[in-house]
Enzyme design. Structure first.
Site, mmCIF file in Angstrom:
data_model
loop_
_atom_site.group_PDB
_atom_site.id
_atom_site.type_symbol
_atom_site.label_atom_id
_atom_site.label_comp_id
_atom_site.label_asym_id
_atom_site.label_seq_id
_atom_site.Cartn_x
_atom_site.Cartn_y
_atom_site.Cartn_z
ATOM 1 N N SER A 179 0.852 -1.184 0.000
ATOM 2 C CA SER A 179 0.000 0.000 0.000
ATOM 3 C C SER A 179 0.892 1.240 0.000
ATOM 4 C CB SER A 179 -0.900 -0.057 1.234
ATOM 5 O OG SER A 179 -1.866 0.939 1.161
ATOM 6 N N ARG A 195 -5.475 3.235 -0.780
ATOM 7 C CA ARG A 195 -6.708 3.407 -0.005
ATOM 8 C C ARG A 195 -7.891 2.729 -0.692
ATOM 9 N NH1 ARG A 195 -8.412 9.359 1.958
ATOM 10 N NH2 ARG A 195 -8.738 9.676 -0.248
ATOM 11 N N VAL A 237 -7.621 3.733 10.615
ATOM 12 C CA VAL A 237 -6.416 4.032 9.831
ATOM 13 C C VAL A 237 -6.738 4.550 8.420
ATOM 14 C CG1 VAL A 237 -5.045 2.368 11.123
ATOM 15 C CG2 VAL A 237 -6.176 1.644 9.040
ATOM 16 N N GLU A 238 -5.720 5.057 7.750
ATOM 17 C CA GLU A 238 -5.822 5.630 6.388
ATOM 18 C C GLU A 238 -6.949 6.658 6.295
ATOM 19 O OE1 GLU A 238 -5.461 3.150 2.973
ATOM 20 O OE2 GLU A 238 -3.759 2.060 3.789
ATOM 21 N N GLY A 239 -7.034 7.523 7.285
ATOM 22 C CA GLY A 239 -8.097 8.531 7.337
ATOM 23 C C GLY A 239 -9.206 7.997 8.219
#
Ligand SMILES: Cc1cc2nc3c(=O)[nH]c(=O)nc-3n(C[C@H](O)[C@H](O)[C@H](O)COP(=O)(O)OP(=O)(O)OC[C@H]3O[C@@H](n4cnc5c(N)ncnc54)[C@H](O)[C@@H]3O)c2cc1C
Length: 826
Positions: free
Chosen positions: A214, A382, A504-506
């Site tokens: 990622s 994402r 996570v990731e926003g």
């Protein structure tokens, strides 16, 4: 007579203006039509020739103004541009870079009010190459057989060493790295398939594979690395010789990641015995996945050049560099324990660590470009990692819980046949059908070269939320079986760990409230970005020309959407077109989605006009508008899935459930915007235009829910399609293998049980001791010996499935200590 004539003129006038608006007629057509209407009205009202001529001249002059660009710009557009500049909220460089990053794809169509459905349906569904399919069926299945979630989480507290080695040796860590660097060079769709499959088996293995593929060192190197950096690091990362992690989050900057206080200062220093230009780095990071075992740390920090040694600004901005974790001064902390997940995660920090400038990803010329790099690369990862793992968890939940609901009986009835349980099962099936559709369509878009930033936020938020909803429903259905942990429990770990995907990731609240619509309204709207760019353009002539073009196209768009939103609301969307290729059973859904696409554009324009820059801070309103955009996207993917899979009529209850739920949610979101719109007068206008006939969409019916739930509790092709891509063990000693076998056995025994029930009804058998019914039925020759054997096996499998684990008083700590020789404390 005059009354009827006047009425006709009024009707024709309204119809004419409406048609002009709907069709986005040119300025010339508007002028001529208005002049004709004026003439008709004046002759009816017998207005004198002087006044008539004056009015006509006025209309023609106004028309001339709008149709003559130089005049229009000077008199109207330029003052509007000046006003626009005044109300436009200031945008930081990081905000600007986030807005500019990535591409607009189907999300742009959904904001256009006229989605081109034929275009969407003509896109081929993503497919695996022969090599990818072989890897998925070979190496990936083999890895699944090596790992066991309970063993990893409760016993080893890590991915077992043999599996970890297999992950490295077979190239799982280099799926996105091209073959020229020794990677697997897989497509985004394949990447998604692997992550999904691993999630159905072990969250730890899934995360260990997911993270290096990622957003991190490999992805950044591929896009921005220098030739030397690529040639050095990519083969090492592909082979698992270097274990990467990426450190952005600081204890003081989580969601607001652009505010990281970690710094680098450009200076001269000693590096391997030589005096070189470099940077002195000081940072503190936490929550870093793979951090505790990483050998290569991708680090984000703010670079300063106080002595202007690089010849430019003193504050260069966020920069990304590669730091070998063995470098003196780098400290790798201990492990965090995120909700009992055992993937490696922990803090790291450094103080005055000196690095030459060539450690910046892309070299010194990329100093200060880190935020842009991160934003540009965010979309791919994402779009894949968390949506795919959420689909994996949901598939496991649906497959296991559906089977359990058929095998587990209470009140002499399989629990899946109770209406209450059906309700939960229907939600699970409908949600998963839609989730998987969106996962595949999005991965396909990335393989077509898109970097869909808004869509990546949509799938990240909605697939992780729906994954959580599916697993929550599954836990309720499983009852005590879901709660008692141990090797026989398949869902406790996904249930425990789903909040990690939410964070996570926003983090999800931020993603829904700020990101999806905040970016979507600017990026996907056909004119807003052009207007903003024009406002920021320093060349006055160009700014005026660009703004003039965008603003009048925008006005025409908004007028048209107002008329169309009202028309489609009044006519139940019948005057929208469905794609020629669509199946008849889904055509009405395309029409409703087109109507809501118009409503989204219309309400957005009104919200931007009334609230201006403050809309960004009205998170509850923008979250709901983002929900409309998101639901339009998920629903589009669902309709496309139905076509891509060759219109499987057996799956229709799932499709109908998902679509009706989505339309209901869109209606609810729009109602929420209107009910909470700050200007009450405008809210009333919005309600009249968007919902002229009130609420038309209801939640999926109980009957439809029954049909959808029934598909989950019996073996069928639909159930297999719904959960395709999972790892399903082929032996009954595994919990999922036993549930599968128990379901097959229960289904096969239904005719036998029917025979027994018939015999009880006819008093050939007594129902007093149900546990002996099978023996009694055999004795009474109601069933054959073969039937009896099948029943015995089904009952044994059922008993295995409903069994839960139990442990010694100390949960086995002393037993485990004896095996490992570890001391037991306390
Ligand atoms: C297990 C795990 C693994 C991780 N892996 C990595 C990694 O490998 N590398 C890395 O750099 N980071 C990693 N992170 C960090 C992760 O990206 C952050 O946790 C995330 O960005 C949120 O930051 P925070 O936890 O500090 O929450 P905060 O920023 O404190 O947010 C708290 C809450 O406030 C909400 N919120 C914040 N701002 C707004 C706003 N403007 N509007 C509405 N709501 C808002 C958030 O949605 C959240 O609900 C990881 C985190 C965890 C838990």
């Amino acid at each position: 007579m005059i009354f009827w004539l006047a009425l006709w003129v009024a009707v024709i006038t309204v119809a004419g203006l409406f048609t002009l608006a709907v069709r986005r007629a040119s300025g010339g057509s508007w002028t001529l039509t208005l002049a004709a209407i004026l003439l008709a009205v004046m002759s009816l009202a017998e207005i004198g020739p002087n006044l008539s001529a004056a009015a006509l001249v006025l209309v023609i002059a106004a028309g001339g103004l709008f149709n003559y660009p130089n005049l229009r710009r000077g008199l109207v557009s330029n003052p509007l541009l000046a006003a626009f500049r005044r109300v436009l909220p200031p945008m930081s460089r990081t905000e600007q870079e986030a807005i500019d990053a990535g591409t607009v794809w189907w999300d742009g169509e959904l904001f256009s009010g006229s989605p081109d459905w034929d275009r969407l349906l003509s896109i081929a569904p993503p497919r695996l190459t022969a090599e990818e399919a072989a890897f998925l069926a070979g190496e990936c299945e083999e890895l699944c057989r090596m790992i066991d979630d309970w063993d990893s989480t409760a016993v080893q507290q890590d991915v077992p060493p043999r599996a970890w080695q297999y992950i490295k040796d077979r190239g799982f860590l280099g799926m996105i790295i091209p073959k020229q660097y020794g990677g697997r060079g897989f497509s985004a769709y394949m990447h998604s398939q692997v992550v999904q499959k691993l999630a159905t088996r072990s969250s730890a293995a899934c995360v260990h594979v997911m993270v290096p593929n990622s957003l991190g060192p490999a992805e950044l190197l591929l896009h921005y690395g220098t030739r030397e950096q690529k040639e050095h690091y990519l083969p090492r990362l592909a082979a698992g010789l270097d274990i990467p992690c990426f450190g952005l989050t600081n204890p003081h900057a989580g969601s607001d990641a652009a505010a990281i206080p970690d710094t680098g200062v450009v200076c001269r220093g000693l590096w391997q015995g030589e005096d070189v230009l470099g940077m002195r780095l000081t940072w503190e990071k936490r929550y870093i996945t793979l951090g505790p075992i990483a050998t290569l740390l991708g680090l984000a920090f703010r670079l300063h050049d106080p002595e202007r040694l690089l010849g430019g600004e003193t504050d260069l901005g966020i920069t990304c560099a590669l730091i070998p974790t063995g470098t003196p001064g780098v400290s790798i902390g201990r492990r965090h324990m995120p909700l009992n997940a055992v993937f490696q995660n922990g803090p790291n920090w450094g103080r005055d660590v000196f690095m030459p400038l060539d450690r910046i990803i892309g070299g010194p010329k990329m100093a200060g470009q880190g935020w842009r790099m991160l934003m540009e690369c965010l979309a791919a990862g994402r779009s894949i990692s968390l949506p795919s793992s959420a689909c994996g968890y949901a598939k496991l939940a649906v497959r296991a819980t559906g089977a359990y609901s058929r095998v587990r009986s209470q009140f002499r009835t399989p629990i899946g046949r109770f209406e209450g349980v059906e309700e939960a099962l229907a939600r699970m099936g409908g949600n998963l059908y839609m989730m998987d559709a969106a996962r595949r369509m999005t991965a396909g878009a990335i393989d077509m070269g898109e970097k869909p930033s808004v869509i990546s936020a949509i799938v990240k938020y909605h697939l992780t939320e729906r994954g959580r909803a599916v697993v929550n429903d599954a836990m309720d259905v499983l009852g005590g079986k879901g709660i008692c942990m141990g090797p026989a429990n398949l869902l406790a770990r996904p249930y425990q760990q789903l909040p990690i995907a939410i964070t996570v990731e926003g983090a999800n609240i931020l993603t829904r409230s700020l990101i999806i619509y905040g970016q979507g309204a600017i990026r996907c709207h056909p004119y807003v970005l052009a207007e903003m760019r024009a406002a920021a353009e320093p060349d006055r002539f160009r700014a005026s020309k660009d703004f003039d073009r965008a603003i009048w196209a925008h006005v025409s768009f908004a007028v048209s959407n107002t008329a169309r939103a009202f028309l489609h609301g009044l006519t139940g969307s019948w005057f929208t077109s469905a794609p020629a290729k669509a199946a008849s059973e889904t055509r009405r859904y395309y029409r409703h989605l087109t109507r809501f696409s118009v409503c989204l554009a219309f309400v957005s324009d009104v919200a931007m006009l009334v609230l201006g820059g403050t809309l960004k801070r009205r998170e509850k309103l923008s979250a709901r508008l983002g929900d409309v955009l998101s639901m339009l996207y998920l629903a589009s993917a669902t309709l496309k899935r139905y076509e891509d899979e060759g219109r499987r009529r057996d799956d229709l209850p799932l499709l109908h459930w998902a679509m009706q739920d989505a339309l209901f949610r869109i209606q609810t979101a729009l109602e929420g915007v209107i009910a909470n719109f700050p200007s009450r007068g405008m809210a009333r206008c919005l309600a009249r235009i968007v919902f002229p006939l009130g609420r038309r969409f209801g939640a999926p019916s109980d009957k439809l829910g029954h049909e959808a739930a029934t598909l989950l509790i019996a073996p069928s092709e639909t159930r297999d399609r719904l959960t395709a891509g999972m790892h399903i063990p082929d032996n009954e000693t595994e919990a999922l293998g036993a549930i599968e076998a128990a379901l097959d056995a229960a289904a096969a025994c239904e005719p036998i049980e029917q025979k027994i029930r018939g015999a009880v009804k006819n008093s050939l058998l007594s129902a007093e001791r149900p546990e002996h019914l099978a023996d009694a039925a055999l004795e009474a020759q109601v069933i054959t010996a073969g039937d009896h054997a099948m029943l015995t096996r089904a009952h044994a499998l059922r008993d295995e499935v409903i069994r839960v684990d139990h442990f010694p008083q100390d949960f086995g700590r002393s037993e485990y200590a004896q095996i490992t020789g570890a001391a037991v404390t306390g």
